[in-house]
Write an enzyme that holds these catalytic residues in place. Structure first.
Site, PDB file in Angstrom:
ATOM      1  CG  ASP A   7      40.240  42.354  41.385  1.00 49.30           C
ATOM      2  OD1 ASP A   7      40.699  43.087  43.097  1.00 49.30           O
ATOM      3  OD2 ASP A   7      40.884  41.336  41.718  1.00 49.30           O
ATOM      4  CD  GLU A   9      43.565  38.752  42.280  1.00 45.88           C
ATOM      5  OE1 GLU A   9      44.574  38.559  43.639  1.00 45.88           O
ATOM      6  OE2 GLU A   9      42.324  38.903  42.179  1.00 45.88           O
ATOM      7  CG  HIS A  57      46.364  34.856  43.301  1.00 43.46           C
ATOM      8  ND1 HIS A  57      47.347  34.503  42.861  1.00 43.46           N
ATOM      9  CD2 HIS A  57      47.402  36.070  44.050  1.00 43.46           C
ATOM     10  CE1 HIS A  57      49.118  34.578  43.165  1.00 43.46           C
ATOM     11  NE2 HIS A  57      48.135  36.425  43.602  1.00 43.46           N
ATOM     12  CG  HIS A 150      39.951  36.222  44.813  1.00 49.79           C
ATOM     13  ND1 HIS A 150      39.725  37.402  45.827  1.00 49.79           N
ATOM     14  CD2 HIS A 150      39.513  35.070  45.645  1.00 49.79           C
ATOM     15  CE1 HIS A 150      38.612  37.514  46.757  1.00 49.79           C
ATOM     16  NE2 HIS A 150      39.474  36.138  46.941  1.00 49.79           N
ATOM     17  CG  ASP A 155      37.921  38.530  41.566  1.00 49.39           C
ATOM     18  OD1 ASP A 155      36.828  37.778  41.550  1.00 49.39           O
ATOM     19  OD2 ASP A 155      38.026  39.201  42.962  1.00 49.39           O
TER      20      ASP A 155
END
Length: 234
Positions: A7, A9, A57, A150, A155
């Protein structure tokens, strides 16, 4: 088969202008977590974190000042991924950003044939949705109560559990993978599958009393009963 559940960000939503600021990844080998992971925060240079992204986030510009650039972590990143498949939820978003970062460094893009999108898997399996990561965690009983914001590594850990369920649940880790070669076998301690056939019949689970009761019922139905064409299990 190696897979990396990952994942990202980012500073915002536009991969042409915004930058990756966090990457997390979990290694699976034949759908088993190996315990190996990758996690890094990245300094986006002069690109500031958009307030909407910050709300999602919680990664601030200040916290990224002392972090390495993408160029500073790319060798470590590519070494970790190696020849594994890239697996992400809404992979179009993550791969758009990753490939934009690679392009800035003159590196080859990751092609679609090397990527698995768990959102697409979820939409096929659960067409009525919802299919967000949080919704899939609820559906499959994956504890995400500690996910208040997040985060790329968290995640990825949650998605790894969801992904295993999406592709068939924990039984997929038992080694019962289909084979393209007829006659090849896959074994566990007490199960052998050969080209989709079972070489050893299962032991009957019917008791003698149940078999006798069934035979008596068929006898009452007469000679035309469809069950009369089949020999009772012994």
């Amino acid at each position: 088969m190696r897979e990396i559940i990952f994942d990202t960000e980012t500073t915002g939503l536009d991969n042409k202008l915004d930058r990756v600021i966090e990457i997390g990844g979990i290694e699976l080998d034949n759908h088993f977590p190996t315990g190996r992971s990758f996690h890094v925060y990245i300094n986006p240079g002069d690109r500031k974190v958009h307030p909407d992204a910050l709300a999602v986030h919680g990664i601030s510009d200040e916290s990224l000042k002392d972090k390495p650039s993408f160029a500073g972590i790319v060798d470590e990143l590519l070494a970790f991924f190696g020849d594994a498949r890239w697996v992400a939820h809404n992979a179009t978003f993550d791969m758009g950003f990753m490939n934009a970062e690679f392009a800035r460094l003159g590196l080859p893009m990751i092609t679609n044939d090397l990527v698995t999108d768990t959102l697409a898997l979820a939409r096929r399996k659960h067409p009525m949705g919802p299919n967000s990561l949080d919704a899939l965690c609820r559906r499959y009983g994956v504890d995400n109560s500690h996910r208040t914001k997040h985060g790329a590594l968290l995640d990825s850990e949650l998605l790894a559990e969801v992904y295993i369920e999406l592709i068939g649940g924990r039984q997929t880790a038992f080694g019962l993978h289909s084979s393209d070669n007829r006659g090849e076998t896959a074994e566990t301690d007490d199960i052998i599958v050969v080209a989709g056939q079972r070489p050893r019949p299962l032991v009957p689970r019917l008791s003698t009393e149940e078999i006798d009761a069934h035979a008596a019922l068929v006898a009452k139905m007469g000679a035309k009963a469809i069950w009369a064409k089949y020999e009772p299990a012994k």
